[in-house]
Design a protein around this motif. Structure first.
Motif, PDB file in Angstrom:
ATOM      1  N   THR A 550      34.462  24.362  97.261  1.00 55.80           N
ATOM      2  CA  THR A 550      33.340  23.440  97.503  1.00 55.80           C
ATOM      3  C   THR A 550      32.414  23.497  96.277  1.00 55.80           C
ATOM      4  OG1 THR A 550      32.008  25.185  98.492  1.00 55.80           O
ATOM      5  CG2 THR A 550      33.452  23.934  99.982  1.00 55.80           C
ATOM      6  N   PRO A 551      31.388  22.660  96.227  1.00 53.74           N
ATOM      7  CA  PRO A 551      30.471  22.721  95.059  1.00 53.74           C
ATOM      8  C   PRO A 551      29.890  24.117  94.832  1.00 53.74           C
ATOM      9  CG  PRO A 551      30.078  20.714  96.299  1.00 53.74           C
ATOM     10  CD  PRO A 551      31.072  21.513  97.095  1.00 53.74           C
ATOM     11  N   GLU A 552      29.792  24.911  95.875  1.00 53.94           N
ATOM     12  CA  GLU A 552      29.225  26.258  95.717  1.00 53.94           C
ATOM     13  C   GLU A 552      30.110  27.155  94.839  1.00 53.94           C
ATOM     14  OE1 GLU A 552      29.182  24.586  98.702  1.00 53.94           O
ATOM     15  OE2 GLU A 552      27.075  24.154  98.296  1.00 53.94           O
ATOM     16  N   ALA A 553      31.343  26.745  94.625  1.00 52.72           N
ATOM     17  CA  ALA A 553      32.209  27.507  93.718  1.00 52.72           C
ATOM     18  C   ALA A 553      31.833  27.262  92.252  1.00 52.72           C
ATOM     19  CB  ALA A 553      33.671  27.124  93.941  1.00 52.72           C
ATOM     20  N   ASP A 554      31.029  26.204  92.021  1.00 52.27           N
ATOM     21  CA  ASP A 554      30.626  25.862  90.649  1.00 52.27           C
ATOM     22  C   ASP A 554      29.245  26.437  90.334  1.00 52.27           C
ATOM     23  OD1 ASP A 554      32.963  24.413  90.521  1.00 52.27           O
ATOM     24  OD2 ASP A 554      32.002  22.460  90.764  1.00 52.27           O
ATOM     25  N   ARG A 555      29.055  27.677  90.640  1.00 53.71           N
ATOM     26  CA  ARG A 555      27.740  28.281  90.421  1.00 53.71           C
ATOM     27  C   ARG A 555      27.852  29.507  89.527  1.00 53.71           C
ATOM     28  NH1 ARG A 555      26.788  23.986  91.939  1.00 53.71           N
ATOM     29  NH2 ARG A 555      25.926  23.368  93.960  1.00 53.71           N
ATOM     30  N   MET A 556      26.730  29.784  88.863  1.00 52.26           N
ATOM     31  CA  MET A 556      26.694  30.984  88.021  1.00 52.26           C
ATOM     32  C   MET A 556      26.381  32.197  88.887  1.00 52.26           C
ATOM     33  SD  MET A 556      27.461  29.883  85.146  1.00 52.26           S
ATOM     34  CE  MET A 556      26.894  30.789  83.731  1.00 52.26           C
ATOM     35  N   PRO A 557      26.762  33.393  88.422  1.00 49.87           N
ATOM     36  CA  PRO A 557      26.457  34.600  89.202  1.00 49.87           C
ATOM     37  C   PRO A 557      24.944  34.730  89.424  1.00 49.87           C
ATOM     38  CG  PRO A 557      27.886  35.085  87.336  1.00 49.87           C
ATOM     39  CD  PRO A 557      27.450  33.679  87.174  1.00 49.87           C
ATOM     40  N   ASP A 580      26.633  19.785  89.615  1.00 47.91           N
ATOM     41  CA  ASP A 580      27.422  18.926  90.507  1.00 47.91           C
ATOM     42  C   ASP A 580      27.725  17.566  89.885  1.00 47.91           C
ATOM     43  OD1 ASP A 580      27.462  20.972  92.305  1.00 47.91           O
ATOM     44  OD2 ASP A 580      25.822  20.192  93.531  1.00 47.91           O
ATOM     45  N   LYS A 581      26.911  17.175  88.892  1.00 53.01           N
ATOM     46  CA  LYS A 581      27.156  15.885  88.229  1.00 53.01           C
ATOM     47  C   LYS A 581      28.404  15.930  87.338  1.00 53.01           C
ATOM     48  CE  LYS A 581      22.379  14.273  87.801  1.00 53.01           C
ATOM     49  NZ  LYS A 581      21.243  14.282  86.869  1.00 53.01           N
ATOM     50  N   VAL A 582      28.772  17.134  86.873  1.00 55.74           N
ATOM     51  CA  VAL A 582      29.857  17.226  85.881  1.00 55.74           C
ATOM     52  C   VAL A 582      31.136  16.633  86.436  1.00 55.74           C
ATOM     53  CG1 VAL A 582      31.243  18.803  84.474  1.00 55.74           C
ATOM     54  CG2 VAL A 582      28.796  19.246  84.801  1.00 55.74           C
ATOM     55  N   TYR A 583      31.434  16.898  87.704  1.00 56.40           N
ATOM     56  CA  TYR A 583      32.656  16.357  88.316  1.00 56.40           C
ATOM     57  C   TYR A 583      32.355  15.306  89.387  1.00 56.40           C
ATOM     58  CZ  TYR A 583      35.863  19.283  85.752  1.00 56.40           C
ATOM     59  OH  TYR A 583      36.616  19.835  84.737  1.00 56.40           O
ATOM     60  N   GLY A 584      31.128  14.772  89.389  1.00 56.00           N
ATOM     61  CA  GLY A 584      30.761  13.743  90.361  1.00 56.00           C
ATOM     62  C   GLY A 584      31.671  12.529  90.287  1.00 56.00           C
ATOM     63  N   TRP A 585      32.160  12.211  89.106  1.00 53.39           N
ATOM     64  CA  TRP A 585      32.998  11.013  88.888  1.00 53.39           C
ATOM     65  C   TRP A 585      34.350  11.097  89.603  1.00 53.39           C
ATOM     66  CZ3 TRP A 585      37.603  12.279  86.574  1.00 53.39           C
ATOM     67  CH2 TRP A 585      37.639  13.534  85.955  1.00 53.39           C
ATOM     68  N   VAL A 586      34.775  12.282  89.978  1.00 51.30           N
ATOM     69  CA  VAL A 586      36.102  12.409  90.596  1.00 51.30           C
ATOM     70  C   VAL A 586      36.161  11.595  91.894  1.00 51.30           C
ATOM     71  CG1 VAL A 586      37.653  14.022  91.792  1.00 51.30           C
ATOM     72  CG2 VAL A 586      36.673  14.623  89.577  1.00 51.30           C
ATOM     73  N   HIS A 587      35.058  11.579  92.631  1.00 50.04           N
ATOM     74  CA  HIS A 587      35.063  10.835  93.894  1.00 50.04           C
ATOM     75  C   HIS A 587      34.276   9.532  93.845  1.00 50.04           C
ATOM     76  CE1 HIS A 587      37.377  13.752  96.072  1.00 50.04           C
ATOM     77  NE2 HIS A 587      36.592  14.718  95.623  1.00 50.04           N
ATOM     78  N   ASN A 588      33.304   9.443  92.928  1.00 49.55           N
ATOM     79  CA  ASN A 588      32.548   8.178  92.929  1.00 49.55           C
ATOM     80  C   ASN A 588      33.106   7.170  91.926  1.00 49.55           C
ATOM     81  OD1 ASN A 588      31.541   8.693  90.378  1.00 49.55           O
ATOM     82  ND2 ASN A 588      29.585   9.506  91.118  1.00 49.55           N
ATOM     83  N   GLY A 589      34.108   7.590  91.180  1.00 45.60           N
ATOM     84  CA  GLY A 589      34.825   6.645  90.332  1.00 45.60           C
ATOM     85  C   GLY A 589      34.147   6.258  89.041  1.00 45.60           C
TER      86      GLY A 589
END
Lengths: 590, 79
Positions: A550-557, A580-589
């Motif tokens: 989930t997005p929570e996996a994209d966090r710093m320690p 979360d914006k870095v991979y936002g395009w994967v679903h919003n196209g």
């Protein structure tokens, strides 16, 4: 003759050659290993169970004549370290020989029911399944040597004892031009995935193989010339330039000067002993230990045939015999500064142990540093640290904990300062002091990995532009662009280090794309690099989502948000919404 | 004014007596810029890719302050 997929079923010890399916026809290298993993591996499977696979693929141009520095092999599957998708690539001999056999990829799948180990021997005539009992329990130096006695001048892909034990930090070794195990697909535990298929080694002899077809020789040659010229012109990669003269450890002093060299388990950004483990110091040792005759030390070493950069080295002992090849930046840092160790000989001997036992140097250095933080040894204890590799080799409880990587080690020793993302530990750039690389660590599907989006180029080196490393501004976009371009380059088979000259010299960027277009017949220009790269990232991201990320996996320690890092006394400040914006395009196209 | 100067990698050939990890301790006039210092040291301008002042990115036109630590960096990158 079109390329084939070689599928090796280890349950039944059976090999089949398949046409490359249309859906994979345009992919190679990382793109192909990720596509195979995405299409054929259930994301929720256990990485060591029967349903994971190991995909091995050379890049688009690997194996073509005179394409410079293009000997990379990608290894992919589901990572036991991160639980997500993994591609880890290495130099050495394997890529060109796999391509020489006319193979787009090798897929290792299944598990032998009898529990016996196998050495696979690949030639133009097919695959032989050889009993590997004589190699079991042996380190990679001995494995490479023994296999060359029977199969001289072949590529050897293998795992050390760590891979046999299926430890999450086990890497995959590829032999170099002198048949040394030093070229590692180290990150993410792919050695354990190979070990879980019951394969100790893969020998590749491409004698008489069909080689690589080139669809448009004229375009290929045009691109090859442009790329070669840009590598030979750039101050970093040209003859006598920074990389061939000092190796990748050229970075130690500069990253230290910028306050971004993680020290003593990420508790400071500068190490007082940095100069002693730097590329300059390595070059000095290589020069000072020169002997009359039989001298093995060198800088400017080439890890695979056809490299025109030569960033590798051979680090010698007092008698002039090689301790290890290669001693590079990440290794000098992980086993040096990060453990508070400033003795190059100690670092070199530990690196040799990593290459022999078959573990990643970055994860190993971090695991030792975390254990030091937890009181196992004092920071700076090189002798004590060296002995730990024998614990891994022998499979003692301590060795198995360390061999599982940083997160397992941190739990065992009660340490809260755990420098990982998605279970994989950070490499040699402090994200609190160099923010863009932190965005890459946090968001790449690979877990903390600098090579996945090397924003260090503009943030520190002034390559491909210049941006302030301490600023948060624009780092999400910067990281995504680098991640996408990297996914493409990782698929070409070119060494990622071509990126530095081609980011500065436009004809090199165009030339890289033209060589790919020339080999494959695809219509690709320099403008297609980032969009195609995003297509690869999308597959990887979707695999991870299927695995439960989930997005929570994209966090710093967490500790990086409250522990101030000297000398700049900075914490991690980039907001979660930006990440979360870095991979936002994967679903919003968009 | 006193200034401490570090030269890295290929730029070290411009100060051959300087050992690995050592810095030059120099005295410069007030108003000296980093570019002036580069020229005084005989560093080829085309080879100086990045300059740092007190561990921060700097500009060649920045004036040097007393006690500053200046680093000249050639083309570097890697893994």
């Amino acid at each position: 003759m079109s390329k084939k997929i070689l599928r090796i079923d280890m349950t039944h010890r059976k090999a089949t050659y398949e046409e490359v399916p249309k859906k994979w026809a345009h992919w190679a290298g990382r793109a192909l290993t990720s596509a195979i993993t995405f299409d054929e591996v259930e994301p929720t499977c256990h990485p060591l169970g029967p349903n994971n696979k190991l995909a091995i693929a050379p890049g688009w141009v690997t194996g073509t004549p005179a394409s410079p520095s293009s000997g990379r092999t990608s290894f992919g599957g589901k990572s036991p370290l991160t639980g997500g998708i993994k591609e880890s690539n290495a130099g050495g001999l394997s890529g060109q020989k796999i391509a020489g056999l006319g193979l787009a990829a090798i897929i290792l799948e299944g598990q032998p029911e009898d529990g016996k180990w196998t050495t696979l021997v690949l030639t133009k005539d097919g695959v032989e399944f050889k009993d590997a009992s004589d190699l079991v329990g042996k380190g990679m130096y001995e494995v490479d040597e023994l296999l060359w006695e029977t199969y001289p001048d072949t590529a050897v892909i293998g795992i050390g004892q760590a891979g046999e034990m299926k430890l999450s930090n086990a890497g995959i070794s590829v032999n170099d031009t002198e048949n040394r195990p030093g070229r590692y697909a180290g990150r993410g535990g792919m050695g354990a995935v190979m070990g879980a298929r019951g394969v100790k080694a893969i020998v590749i002899d491409d004698t008489g193989g069909p080689g690589v077809e080139i669809a448009d020789k004229e375009l290929f040659d045009l691109g090859r010339r442009k790329l070669t010229e840009s590598i030979q012109e750039h101050d970093l990669t040209k003859k006598g330039g920074g990389l061939p003269s000092y190796g990748t450890a050229i970075l130690v002093n500069i990253i230290n000067e910028a306050g971004g060299l993680p020290t003593r388990n990420f508790s400071a950004g500068q190490f007082e002993g940095a100069a002693k483990i730097s590329g300059e110091a390595i070059a000095e040792v290589v020069e000072k230990r020169r002997t009359n005759g039989g001298y093995e030390g060198m800088v400017g070493h080439k890890c695979s045939p056809g490299c025109i950069i030569g960033c590798s080295n051979v680090y010698p002992d007092e008698e002039g015999k090689h301790i290890v090849s290669c001693l590079e930046y990440e290794t000098a840092w992980a086993l040096g500064a990060n453990c508070g160790i400033d003795d190059l000989d100690s670092v070199a001997r530990m690196t040799r142990e990593c290459n022999d036992v078959g573990v990643d140097t970055i994860e190993s250095g971090n695991a030792i540093a975390v254990a030091m933080d937890g009181g196992l040894l004092k920071f700076g204890d090189g002798e004590g640290a060296l002995k730990l590799f024998d614990e891994i080799r022998r499979g003692t409880p301590l060795g198995r904990i360390l061999g599982q990587g940083v997160e397992a080690t941190a739990k065992a020793f009660g340490v809260h300062r755990v420098p990982t993302v998605k279970g994989q530990s950070m490499p040699a750039y402090e994200p609190r002091a160099i923010k863009g690389i932190g965005v890459t660590y946090a968001t790449t599907p690979m877990g903390a990995d600098h090579t996945a989006g090397y924003t260090i180029a503009p943030e520190i080196a002034g390559v491909g532009g210049k941006v302030d490393p301490l600023s948060d501004e624009g780092k999400a976009d910067l990281s995504l662009t680098f991640q996408a371009a990297t996914a493409f380059i990782d698929s070409t088979g070119y060494c990622l280090f071509i990126a530095f000259p081609i980011l500065d010299i436009a004809k090199g960027w165009a030339g890289m794309a033209e060589t790919v277009a020339g080999v494959t017949g695809m219509s690709i220009t320099g403008d297609d690099v980032v969009p195609l790269g995003k297509g690869i990232l999308k597959m990887e991201r979707l695999f991870n989502e299927g695995a439960g990320f989930t997005p929570e996996a994209d966090r710093m320690p967490e500790f990086m948000r409250y522990e101030k890092l000297p000398p700049h006394d900075v914490v991690w400040t980039i907001k979660d919404e930006e990440l979360d914006k870095v991979y936002g395009w994967v679903h919003n196209g968009s | 004014m006193h200034v401490e100067v570090r030269l890295f990698a290929t730029l070290r050939r411009c100060a051959p007596a300087l050992g690995v990890g050592e810095s030059l301790k120099l005295t410069v006039d007030p108003g000296t810029t980093i570019a002036d210092l580069r020229d005084q040291l005989g560093l080829p301008p085309e080879e100086v890719r990045v300059v740092m002042r007190n561990n921060l990115q700097a500009d060649l036109n920045d004036q040097i302050g007393d006690g500053d630590r200046i680093a000249f960096v050639p083309a570097i990158a890697g893994g």
